[in-house]
Design an enzyme around this catalytic site. Structure first.
Site, PDB file in Angstrom:
ATOM      1  N   ASP A 235       0.812  -1.213   0.000  1.00  0.00           N
ATOM      2  CA  ASP A 235       0.000   0.000   0.000  1.00  0.00           C
ATOM      3  C   ASP A 235       0.854   1.277   0.000  1.00  0.00           C
ATOM      4  O   ASP A 235       0.440   2.294  -0.550  1.00  0.00           O
ATOM      5  CB  ASP A 235      -0.899  -0.028   1.250  1.00  0.00           C
ATOM      6  CG  ASP A 235      -2.007   1.003   1.183  1.00  0.00           C
ATOM      7  OD1 ASP A 235      -2.663   1.081   0.136  1.00  0.00           O
ATOM      8  OD2 ASP A 235      -2.209   1.742   2.175  1.00  0.00           O
ATOM      9  N   HIS A 240       4.426   4.714  -3.110  1.00  0.00           N
ATOM     10  CA  HIS A 240       4.728   6.082  -2.667  1.00  0.00           C
ATOM     11  C   HIS A 240       6.160   6.237  -2.144  1.00  0.00           C
ATOM     12  O   HIS A 240       6.882   7.152  -2.522  1.00  0.00           O
ATOM     13  CB  HIS A 240       3.768   6.505  -1.548  1.00  0.00           C
ATOM     14  CG  HIS A 240       2.322   6.349  -1.907  1.00  0.00           C
ATOM     15  ND1 HIS A 240       1.834   6.688  -3.138  1.00  0.00           N
ATOM     16  CD2 HIS A 240       1.271   5.895  -1.193  1.00  0.00           C
ATOM     17  CE1 HIS A 240       0.522   6.452  -3.159  1.00  0.00           C
ATOM     18  NE2 HIS A 240       0.165   5.972  -1.992  1.00  0.00           N
TER      19      HIS A 240
END
Ligand code: NAD
Length: 484
Positions: A235, A240
């Site tokens: 995730d 990111h």
């Protein structure tokens, strides 16, 4: 006042999944903000396309409600909102069937930019891409925007890439990683490549280590079943945090051009070393004071999914060999904060008779809250008490330095959607980049699955499992405090 704007060319933007959570929370309010800023030409259409049988008035009500719910009163006004709604249209379409496609085709105008935002489950990407072509809605300049998660491993990411590539070339595909739309993340490139100051020091000879922290105070609240199929590695880290690491570690691109930047990021991902099992700590938050723990939130009593991960990552190239990158991210931690801290090595010799005389400089880039940059430097402690040294921050909060403009930083989605319309792919992930990141992440995940490891339990409101502290202590280093 919102930030300086240059209007884009007129466009027809179709939001597939226009009634969904992401559209309501992010995409529609962001578009309204850009309209308010004067960036969206009056000759533009925003077309919601989803399964719900709504009429145009019904969808406009939904858009109005989204803007009112997700933007504070200070960032909207009734007159511009009413004007914005006149640009909104709606068509009910079925990604898997025939319904609505002819009508959608009729709504699209010639001579304006076409963008199609796939804000739907990735399992529908192929159907949407196929129908856009079958019904002759897409043209050679149409932009396709896809959301995360882009796969759950290399295999699924590859098949998503293949599905899209069957209908659209890479130059038309915009894979969103909203971290890349954050002001400070782009500032990473400005700091590195628009100043001479840091670049000569930007290498293992001068940088001791880098810490990247993304800490959240919330748990998986309400998304437990979905999150349990993902976890912090998939995730946050694979996408990111990997992007942040790339922007810190990459070589200067020859130009601020989409492929030049993405080529350099890709080289970094390919140079990542295999992560050793002893360099990974995973955790799950415990229940506390009546608040459920991760196990209860995930509704899976045997869950081994991590809500926290800390890891030490090495980059095998001339610039970085010998400088570890420590990454950590987790939920239900002490504070909500994201930052990158670059710790320089100590001066080789201290001329001062002071134990503090050779403290290290630290450059901290804060992503949230209070976006800004802080450089810790040594100065002489004021006063006549001899040559005593003290570490002080050269602190620049964007809000202070830039005045009103610094406090009104556009949301990442505002910038990214406008980049799509402008046809600028620099802040979007290229297919090979995503695949390389999965090729690095897959063996790490497979490793802990094969070893049958259970995450450590940590107390909510702390900085994570104690074992994560050891990850740094054994290298003679310390994590920075997690605080707002
Ligand atoms: P959601 O379930 O709230 O909305 C799904 C939308 O898809 C609805 O508008 C629905 O009408 C439409 N839809 C479903 N089946 C359809 C079909 N057969 N034909 C046409 N339309 C159909 O989902 P969401 O939370 O908005 O997420 C959308 C995408 O964005 C997902 O890929 C998700 O992973 C991603 N994403 C969401 C968030 C978030 O915060 N919600 C954050 C990052 C990424």
């Amino acid at each position: 006042m919102v930030s300086r704007t240059i209007p884009v060319d007129p466009f027809d933007l179709v939001i597939f999944g226009g009634t969904g959570d992401l559209a309501r929370r992010k995409i529609l309010p962001s578009l309204y903000r850009r309209y308010l800023a004067g960036q969206i030409p009056e000759d533009s259409q925003i077309i919601g396309a989803a399964r719900s049988e709504l009429d145009e008035a019904g969808f406009r009500d939904l858009v109005r409600a989204s803007v009112e719910e997700f933007l504070p009163a200070s960032k909207r006004d009734a007159t511009t909102l009413a004007a914005f709604l006149t640009h909104i249209r709606y068509v009910a379409v079925d990604a898997k069937g025939e319904a609505g496609w002819v009508e959608l085709g009729e709504m699209m105008r010639e001579g304006v930019i076409h963008a199609h935002y796939f804000s739907v489950a990735p399992s529908l990407f192929g159907d949407l891409a196929q129908r856009l072509c079958e019904f002759n809605i897409a043209n050679a300049d149409s932009r396709i925007v896809v959301e995360k998660p882009f796969g759950k491993d290399l295999k699924t990411a590859r098949s998503l890439n293949e599905v899209l590539a069957r209908h659209f070339p890479e130059q038309q595909i915009y894979r969103i990683d909203h971290y890349l739309g954050k002001e400070t993340v782009q500032n990473l490139m400005a700091i590195r490549f628009a100043n001479i100051l840091f670049e000569p020091l930007w290498k293992t000879e001068y940088i001791d280590h880098v810490q990247i922290t993304v800490a959240e105070t919330v748990g998986v609240d309400g998304r437990g079943a979905y999150y349990d199929t993902s976890g912090a590695m998939r995730d946050m880290v694979q996408n990111h945090m990997m992007q942040l690491l790339c922007l810190i570690a990459m070589e200067p691109p020859y130009h601020f051009d989409p492929d030049a930047v993405r080529d350099e990021k890709l080289k970094v991902i390919r140079a990542l070393e295999k992560v050793r099992p002893e360099d990974i700590v995973r955790g799950q938050y415990a229940s506390q004071g009546g608040k459920p723990g991760y196990i209860e939130d995930s509704e899976n009593p045997n869950s081994r999914t991590e809500s926290y991960i800390a890891m030490k990552v090495g980059i095998a190239n001339w610039r970085w060999k010998g400088t570890p990158f420590y990454l950590r991210t987790g939920k239900r931690l002490r504070a909500r904060t994201s930052e990158i801290a670059i710790t320089f090595r100590r001066p080789p010799h201290s001329i001062f008779d002071d134990p503090d005389g050779s403290r290290e400089n630290v450059l901290v880039i804060r992503l949230q809250p209070n976006e800004g940059i802080n450089l810790k430097v040594m100065i002489k402690e004021p006063g006549p008490g001899g040559m005593r040294l003290v570490q002080v921050p050269l602190d620049m909060s964007f809000a202070q330095a830039l005045g009103e403009e610094g406090t009104d930083i556009p949301d990442a989605y505002e910038r990214l959607i406008m980049d799509v319309i402008r046809g600028n792919q620099t802040l979007f992930m290229r297919g090979d980049e995503v695949e390389a990141a999965w090729a690095w992440a897959d063996p790490v995940i497979e490793g802990w699955e094969a070893r049958g490891e259970r995450p450590h339990v940590y107390q909510p409101g702390t900085s994570g499992p104690d074992d994560a502290l050891m990850l740094m202590h054994r290298d003679g280093r310390r994590w920075r405090e997690i605080k707002e």
